[in-house]
Design an enzyme around this catalytic site. Structure first.
Site, PDB file in Angstrom:
ATOM      1  N   ASP A 167      40.811  37.788  40.563  1.00 25.64           N
ATOM      2  CA  ASP A 167      42.050  38.451  40.954  1.00 25.64           C
ATOM      3  C   ASP A 167      43.254  37.563  40.645  1.00 25.64           C
ATOM      4  O   ASP A 167      43.112  36.328  40.573  1.00 25.64           O
ATOM      5  CB  ASP A 167      42.041  38.750  42.454  1.00 25.64           C
ATOM      6  CG  ASP A 167      40.963  39.743  42.839  1.00 25.64           C
ATOM      7  OD1 ASP A 167      40.650  40.616  42.015  1.00 25.64           O
ATOM      8  OD2 ASP A 167      40.446  39.634  43.969  1.00 25.64           O
ATOM      9  N   TYR A 201      32.462  30.107  45.953  1.00 29.07           N
ATOM     10  CA  TYR A 201      33.893  30.228  46.219  1.00 29.07           C
ATOM     11  C   TYR A 201      34.283  29.452  47.484  1.00 29.07           C
ATOM     12  O   TYR A 201      33.480  29.299  48.406  1.00 29.07           O
ATOM     13  CB  TYR A 201      34.288  31.690  46.440  1.00 29.07           C
ATOM     14  CG  TYR A 201      34.058  32.608  45.260  1.00 29.07           C
ATOM     15  CD1 TYR A 201      35.069  32.858  44.336  1.00 29.07           C
ATOM     16  CD2 TYR A 201      32.829  33.238  45.084  1.00 29.07           C
ATOM     17  CE1 TYR A 201      34.864  33.702  43.264  1.00 29.07           C
ATOM     18  CE2 TYR A 201      32.610  34.089  44.013  1.00 29.07           C
ATOM     19  CZ  TYR A 201      33.627  34.316  43.102  1.00 29.07           C
ATOM     20  OH  TYR A 201      33.404  35.153  42.036  1.00 29.07           O
ATOM     21  N   TYR A 261      32.180  41.081  45.784  1.00 30.10           N
ATOM     22  CA  TYR A 261      33.634  41.091  45.952  1.00 30.10           C
ATOM     23  C   TYR A 261      33.969  40.322  47.226  1.00 30.10           C
ATOM     24  O   TYR A 261      33.672  40.780  48.340  1.00 30.10           O
ATOM     25  CB  TYR A 261      34.173  42.525  46.030  1.00 30.10           C
ATOM     26  CG  TYR A 261      34.303  43.180  44.678  1.00 30.10           C
ATOM     27  CD1 TYR A 261      35.495  43.111  43.958  1.00 30.10           C
ATOM     28  CD2 TYR A 261      33.223  43.839  44.101  1.00 30.10           C
ATOM     29  CE1 TYR A 261      35.611  43.691  42.700  1.00 30.10           C
ATOM     30  CE2 TYR A 261      33.325  44.419  42.852  1.00 30.10           C
ATOM     31  CZ  TYR A 261      34.518  44.344  42.148  1.00 30.10           C
ATOM     32  OH  TYR A 261      34.630  44.912  40.905  1.00 30.10           O
ATOM     33  N   LEU A 271      41.839  31.988  47.449  1.00 28.84           N
ATOM     34  CA  LEU A 271      40.486  32.090  46.915  1.00 28.84           C
ATOM     35  C   LEU A 271      40.364  31.219  45.673  1.00 28.84           C
ATOM     36  O   LEU A 271      41.203  31.291  44.772  1.00 28.84           O
ATOM     37  CB  LEU A 271      40.167  33.542  46.555  1.00 28.84           C
ATOM     38  CG  LEU A 271      38.777  33.832  45.975  1.00 28.84           C
ATOM     39  CD1 LEU A 271      37.694  33.513  46.988  1.00 28.84           C
ATOM     40  CD2 LEU A 271      38.673  35.287  45.537  1.00 28.84           C
TER      41      LEU A 271
END
Length: 312
Positions: free
Chosen positions: A46, A74, A177, A198
């Site tokens: 993103d 992540y 996601y 993120l």
């Protein structure tokens, strides 16, 4: 001028995607810097996200799917008490709630969202419907039905919980996601949550140790270097080999004469301890990567996916 001509570039690079731009925008900047004819990225991030964005150039793009199927890790910071339209801080706050859960409820939530779970991706995602990304429908106020996805969260590690903010390290399967995971976690806790930061820290076996930034690449593009074409030699020296996306596969070396037949798409008789597996095939004398082969139960090497050029 001649130095603006696009080049045949082949190899692999790990870019530290900056915050605030899309993965495709990042790719286009990289292609412009390298003057590359063909390149693609693996695993969309993103605009809000930073971190590892693998870039495959030229012949390396043939093997990008294998990396796309890899696990990912992540580091995420989420804000509790607020739900947003996009499940992250780029969206509009649509609901505010009091944070009132107890530590035991948080522990239960972390257990519930670890292992095989299902997700319904956000409308603000790159999943396509009739060839159009969902986020384009969402921007027009259109909500479409989305299929449930089954993903695996291998690790949901709480790092810090202070005030309205909570931090995690997440190890997950492909197709996860993170925004949806955080949103669902917030709903389970009864207060709502959205992603505020993120960073992708690992893709398959690749960590942040070999990341390069766009600003660093731009330092090679001074006028004198471009005039002498030195910049392209220096930039290309940063690239990893074509077969890097599949370097988890075992290697098989074949002779020069065998490689001639292999490059023509012909089967090779080859005794090996490897069975029922894809392999990286290299010419023994020059250590040249020829492509992927497949060995079944018999002692036969079948061409599977070949490169069109043959370089180290």
């Amino acid at each position: 001028m001649f130095f603006y001509k696009k080049r045949n570039v082949n190899g692999f690079l790990l870019i530290d995607k900056p915050k605030g731009i899309s993965s495709n925008n990042t790719l286009q900047q990289i292609k412009t810097i390298f003057r590359a004819k063909k390149a693609g990225y693996v695993g969309t991030l993103d605009p809000l996200a930073t971190g590892i964005l693998p870039i495959c150039f030229g012949e390396s793009t043939k093997f990008s799917d294998y990396l796309n199927n890899s696990d990912k890790e992540y580091y995420v910071i989420a804000k509790l008490g607020e739900s947003t339209s996009t499940f992250d801080s780029d969206g509009v706050i649509i609901k505010k709630r009091i944070i009132s859960f107890k530590s035991i409820q948080l522990d239960n939530a972390l257990k519930k969202f670890t292992g095989v779970i299902n997700q319904v991706p956000s409308m603000y995602s790159a999943i396509k419907h009739n060839g159009i990304p969902l986020y384009r429908y969402a921007r027009q106020g259109i909500t479409l039905s989305r299929q449930i996805r089954y993903i695996t969260i291998y690790k949901l590690e709480l790092i810090k919980f202070q005030g309205d903010f909570i931090e995690f390290n997440i190890h997950c399967s492909k197709g996860t996601y993170i925004r949806t995971l955080i949103h669902d976690l917030g709903e389970y806790l009864g207060c709502g949550a959205h992603v505020v930061s993120l960073r992708r820290t690992q893709v398959g076996i690749f960590t942040s140790s070999k990341l390069v930034t766009i600003s660093y690449l731009n330092t090679f593009l001074n006028k004198e270097n471009i005039k002498k074409l030195i910049c392209f030699k220096e930039l290309d020296s940063l690239l990893m080999p074509i077969d890097t996306p599949v370097n988890f596969l075992p290697k098989i070396y074949i002779s020069k004469s065998q490689s001639c037949n292999f490059k023509l798409g012909q089967k090779i008789i080859l005794k090996s301890n490897i069975k029922n597996s894809l392999v990286r095939v290299l010419e023994k004398e020059k250590k040249i990567f020829l492509g992927l082969g497949k060995i079944n139960t018999e002692d036969v090497l079948n061409p599977y996916r070949l490169v069109s050029i043959f370089t180290n």
